[in-house]
Design a protein around this motif. Structure first.
Motif, PDB file in Angstrom:
ATOM      1  N   ASP A  32       0.823  -1.214   0.000  1.00 23.54           N
ATOM      2  CA  ASP A  32       0.000   0.000   0.000  1.00 23.54           C
ATOM      3  C   ASP A  32       0.857   1.265   0.000  1.00 23.54           C
ATOM      4  OD1 ASP A  32      -2.319  -1.495  -0.027  1.00 23.54           O
ATOM      5  OD2 ASP A  32      -2.732  -1.250   2.118  1.00 23.54           O
ATOM      6  N   VAL A  33       1.976   1.235   0.719  1.00 28.45           N
ATOM      7  CA  VAL A  33       2.878   2.385   0.749  1.00 28.45           C
ATOM      8  C   VAL A  33       3.503   2.593  -0.636  1.00 28.45           C
ATOM      9  CG1 VAL A  33       5.055   3.268   1.691  1.00 28.45           C
ATOM     10  CG2 VAL A  33       3.354   2.245   3.223  1.00 28.45           C
ATOM     11  N   LEU A  34       4.020   1.527  -1.218  1.00 26.71           N
ATOM     12  CA  LEU A  34       4.644   1.637  -2.544  1.00 26.71           C
ATOM     13  C   LEU A  34       3.638   2.053  -3.616  1.00 26.71           C
ATOM     14  CD1 LEU A  34       7.057  -1.412  -2.495  1.00 26.71           C
ATOM     15  CD2 LEU A  34       7.674   1.007  -2.546  1.00 26.71           C
ATOM     16  N   TYR A  35       2.422   1.594  -3.489  1.00 29.76           N
ATOM     17  CA  TYR A  35       1.355   1.953  -4.423  1.00 29.76           C
ATOM     18  C   TYR A  35       1.187   3.470  -4.497  1.00 29.76           C
ATOM     19  CZ  TYR A  35      -3.697   3.000  -5.004  1.00 29.76           C
ATOM     20  OH  TYR A  35      -4.911   3.554  -5.339  1.00 29.76           O
ATOM     21  N   LEU A  36       1.410   4.148  -3.394  1.00 33.04           N
ATOM     22  CA  LEU A  36       1.322   5.609  -3.369  1.00 33.04           C
ATOM     23  C   LEU A  36       2.638   6.275  -3.759  1.00 33.04           C
ATOM     24  CD1 LEU A  36      -0.653   5.981  -0.018  1.00 33.04           C
ATOM     25  CD2 LEU A  36      -1.565   6.161  -2.343  1.00 33.04           C
ATOM     26  N   VAL A  37       3.745   5.720  -3.284  1.00 30.54           N
ATOM     27  CA  VAL A  37       5.048   6.353  -3.482  1.00 30.54           C
ATOM     28  C   VAL A  37       5.510   6.314  -4.934  1.00 30.54           C
ATOM     29  CG1 VAL A  37       7.512   6.154  -2.890  1.00 30.54           C
ATOM     30  CG2 VAL A  37       5.788   6.046  -1.089  1.00 30.54           C
ATOM     31  N   ILE A  38       5.259   5.227  -5.645  1.00 29.02           N
ATOM     32  CA  ILE A  38       5.770   5.097  -7.014  1.00 29.02           C
ATOM     33  C   ILE A  38       5.187   6.165  -7.940  1.00 29.02           C
ATOM     34  CG2 ILE A  38       5.896   3.604  -9.060  1.00 29.02           C
ATOM     35  CD1 ILE A  38       6.051   1.232  -7.002  1.00 29.02           C
ATOM     36  N   PRO A  39       3.866   6.291  -8.058  1.00 27.12           N
ATOM     37  CA  PRO A  39       3.368   7.356  -8.944  1.00 27.12           C
ATOM     38  C   PRO A  39       3.687   8.752  -8.403  1.00 27.12           C
ATOM     39  CG  PRO A  39       1.543   6.257  -7.842  1.00 27.12           C
ATOM     40  CD  PRO A  39       2.779   5.474  -7.526  1.00 27.12           C
ATOM     41  N   LEU A  40       3.701   8.902  -7.087  1.00 28.13           N
ATOM     42  CA  LEU A  40       4.038  10.203  -6.506  1.00 28.13           C
ATOM     43  C   LEU A  40       5.465  10.613  -6.890  1.00 28.13           C
ATOM     44  CD1 LEU A  40       3.077  12.513  -4.716  1.00 28.13           C
ATOM     45  CD2 LEU A  40       3.954  11.242  -2.751  1.00 28.13           C
ATOM     46  N   PHE A  89     -11.013  -7.558 -10.797  1.00 26.82           N
ATOM     47  CA  PHE A  89     -10.344  -7.434 -12.103  1.00 26.82           C
ATOM     48  C   PHE A  89     -10.563  -6.080 -12.732  1.00 26.82           C
ATOM     49  CE2 PHE A  89      -9.949  -7.781 -16.658  1.00 26.82           C
ATOM     50  CZ  PHE A  89      -8.813  -8.542 -16.812  1.00 26.82           C
ATOM     51  N   PRO A  90      -9.479  -5.396 -13.081  1.00 29.81           N
ATOM     52  CA  PRO A  90      -8.064  -5.640 -12.791  1.00 29.81           C
ATOM     53  C   PRO A  90      -7.677  -4.993 -11.462  1.00 29.81           C
ATOM     54  CG  PRO A  90      -8.237  -3.784 -14.277  1.00 29.81           C
ATOM     55  CD  PRO A  90      -9.647  -4.273 -14.019  1.00 29.81           C
ATOM     56  N   SER A  91      -6.453  -5.246 -11.031  1.00 28.09           N
ATOM     57  CA  SER A  91      -5.965  -4.663  -9.784  1.00 28.09           C
ATOM     58  C   SER A  91      -5.655  -3.182  -9.974  1.00 28.09           C
ATOM     59  CB  SER A  91      -4.695  -5.392  -9.335  1.00 28.09           C
ATOM     60  OG  SER A  91      -4.038  -4.660  -8.315  1.00 28.09           O
ATOM     61  N   GLY A  92      -6.313  -2.339  -9.194  1.00 28.51           N
ATOM     62  CA  GLY A  92      -6.039  -0.905  -9.242  1.00 28.51           C
ATOM     63  C   GLY A  92      -4.665  -0.575  -8.688  1.00 28.51           C
ATOM     64  N   HIS A  93      -4.246  -1.294  -7.651  1.00 32.18           N
ATOM     65  CA  HIS A  93      -2.914  -1.066  -7.097  1.00 32.18           C
ATOM     66  C   HIS A  93      -1.845  -1.349  -8.163  1.00 32.18           C
ATOM     67  CE1 HIS A  93      -4.824  -0.869  -3.182  1.00 32.18           C
ATOM     68  NE2 HIS A  93      -3.661  -0.711  -2.571  1.00 32.18           N
ATOM     69  N   ALA A  94      -1.998  -2.469  -8.871  1.00 36.04           N
ATOM     70  CA  ALA A  94      -1.020  -2.805  -9.913  1.00 36.04           C
ATOM     71  C   ALA A  94      -1.092  -1.798 -11.058  1.00 36.04           C
ATOM     72  CB  ALA A  94      -1.259  -4.226 -10.427  1.00 36.04           C
ATOM     73  N   SER A  95      -2.301  -1.397 -11.443  1.00 39.67           N
ATOM     74  CA  SER A  95      -2.462  -0.425 -12.533  1.00 39.67           C
ATOM     75  C   SER A  95      -1.708   0.862 -12.236  1.00 39.67           C
ATOM     76  CB  SER A  95      -3.941  -0.076 -12.745  1.00 39.67           C
ATOM     77  OG  SER A  95      -4.681  -1.161 -13.195  1.00 39.67           O
ATOM     78  N   VAL A  96      -1.954   1.428 -11.070  1.00 37.28           N
ATOM     79  CA  VAL A  96      -1.355   2.713 -10.703  1.00 37.28           C
ATOM     80  C   VAL A  96       0.153   2.579 -10.493  1.00 37.28           C
ATOM     81  CG1 VAL A  96      -1.309   4.492  -8.918  1.00 37.28           C
ATOM     82  CG2 VAL A  96      -3.496   3.668  -9.804  1.00 37.28           C
ATOM     83  N   GLY A 119       9.486  -2.076  -7.276  1.00 39.01           N
ATOM     84  CA  GLY A 119       8.439  -1.743  -6.310  1.00 39.01           C
ATOM     85  C   GLY A 119       7.056  -2.115  -6.807  1.00 39.01           C
ATOM     86  N   ALA A 120       6.776  -1.843  -8.082  1.00 30.92           N
ATOM     87  CA  ALA A 120       5.475  -2.179  -8.664  1.00 30.92           C
ATOM     88  C   ALA A 120       5.259  -3.695  -8.665  1.00 30.92           C
ATOM     89  CB  ALA A 120       5.363  -1.613 -10.080  1.00 30.92           C
ATOM     90  N   THR A 121       6.315  -4.431  -8.924  1.00 26.74           N
ATOM     91  CA  THR A 121       6.220  -5.897  -8.885  1.00 26.74           C
ATOM     92  C   THR A 121       5.899  -6.357  -7.468  1.00 26.74           C
ATOM     93  OG1 THR A 121       7.770  -6.070 -10.731  1.00 26.74           O
ATOM     94  CG2 THR A 121       7.473  -8.043  -9.362  1.00 26.74           C
ATOM     95  N   ALA A 142      -1.252  -4.344 -14.437  1.00 28.56           N
ATOM     96  CA  ALA A 142       0.063  -3.892 -14.907  1.00 28.56           C
ATOM     97  C   ALA A 142      -0.011  -3.480 -16.375  1.00 28.56           C
ATOM     98  CB  ALA A 142       1.099  -5.000 -14.712  1.00 28.56           C
ATOM     99  N   ALA A 143      -0.717  -4.268 -17.174  1.00 29.07           N
ATOM    100  CA  ALA A 143      -0.852  -3.942 -18.601  1.00 29.07           C
ATOM    101  C   ALA A 143      -1.577  -2.617 -18.810  1.00 29.07           C
ATOM    102  CB  ALA A 143      -1.582  -5.073 -19.335  1.00 29.07           C
TER     103      ALA A 143
END
Length: 178
Positions: A32-40, A89-96, A119-121, A142-143
């Protein structure tokens, strides 16, 4: 050099935050932390570099990722592995997360995107481990994220090389900023 050192700071902070969540035995929380940090990190990079065009491209990619992901969730109405709801379907965390990593890759180069892709992986892994998604859900997410960044994002580098195909013409287009 300054950008790279600040970039290194963002990467270190990301890994520290992820490790903190993991050290508590909570893989989902670290994801959850990485899900926010990567796009930020991608968004902040555009602001730090005064890259107004990049900021617009980030916003277009982010918005498209969210809209497509939510539309697919509504259309497919797939139950989560934990039975919680029908938004698997699909994962929003993976998408972002993958949108953010692919944005960094396309805009600033692969060398900057390596930690973001890792991190996304991890985010995708955390969603499957937490039984929020099936493997195909995170792959589809992811796609969606990667494709939106590939579509909307151009390189910030001085030279762009792209293929030319059409009406029997094949070639390479080179654009160089002076």
């Amino acid at each position: 050099v300054l950008f790279r050192s600040r970039w290194a700071w963002f990467v270190a902070a990301t890994l520290l935050l992820a490790h903190t969540g993991y050290a508590k035995g909570n893989t989902e929380k670290a994801g959850d932390v990485l899900y926010l940090v990567i796009p930020l990190t991608g968004a902040v990079a555009t602001l730090y570099r005064h890259d107004h065009r990049g900021t617009i491209q980030f916003a277009e990619s982010f918005a498209t990722t969210i809209v497509v992901t939510e539309a697919l969730k509504t259309i497919t109405h797939k139950r989560r592995p934990n039975g919680e709801n029908h938004a698997s379907f699909p994962s929003g965390h993976a998408s972002v997360s993958f949108m953010g990593a692919a944005f960094i890759h396309r805009r600033y180069g692969f060398e900057y995107a390596i930690p973001a892709y890792l991190g996304a992986t991890f985010v995708a892994y955390s969603r499957v481990k937490a039984k929020k998604h099936y493997t195909e859900d995170v792959l589809a997410g992811a796609a969606v994220g990667i494709l939106s960044s590939v579509y909307f994002t151009s390189s910030h580098r001085n030279a762009v090389i792209s293929p030319i195909v059409g009406n029997g013409v094949w070639g390479i287009n080179v654009i160089k900023k002076w």
